[in-house]
Design a protein around this motif. Structure first.
Motif: not given
Length: 83
Positions: A8-17, A42-49
């Protein structure tokens, strides 16, 4: 339950892209790969570990790598760590 919360947390973050933006996903947990993922995002990007916890911490400059560049880092625990 924890798996659903992580998803759910990952989905929420990805939805904001922004449309067409893709996160950088790192799955090995190797410090050099984590460092490369942060560098390549990229700047303002998201990194998923989404890999195992590394034996040693990756060299991350919280101010320069994350704050100044506005990166969001999402950590997803390995499946074997989720009940």
């Amino acid at each position: 339950m924890l798996r659903a919360m992580a998803q759910s947390a990952l989905d929420e973050v990805l939805a904001g892209l922004p449309p067409g933006a893709e996160p950088v996903v790192e799955t090995t947990g190797e410090p050099v790969a984590v460092e490369a993922a942060l560098r390549d995002a990229p700047d303002l990007g998201i990194v998923v570990l989404a890999g195992p916890v590394p034996d040693r911490p990756p060299p991350v400059d919280l101010y320069g790598d994350l704050h100044v560049r506005g990166l969001t880092v999402v950590c997803v625990p390995p499946a074997h760590d989720i009940p």
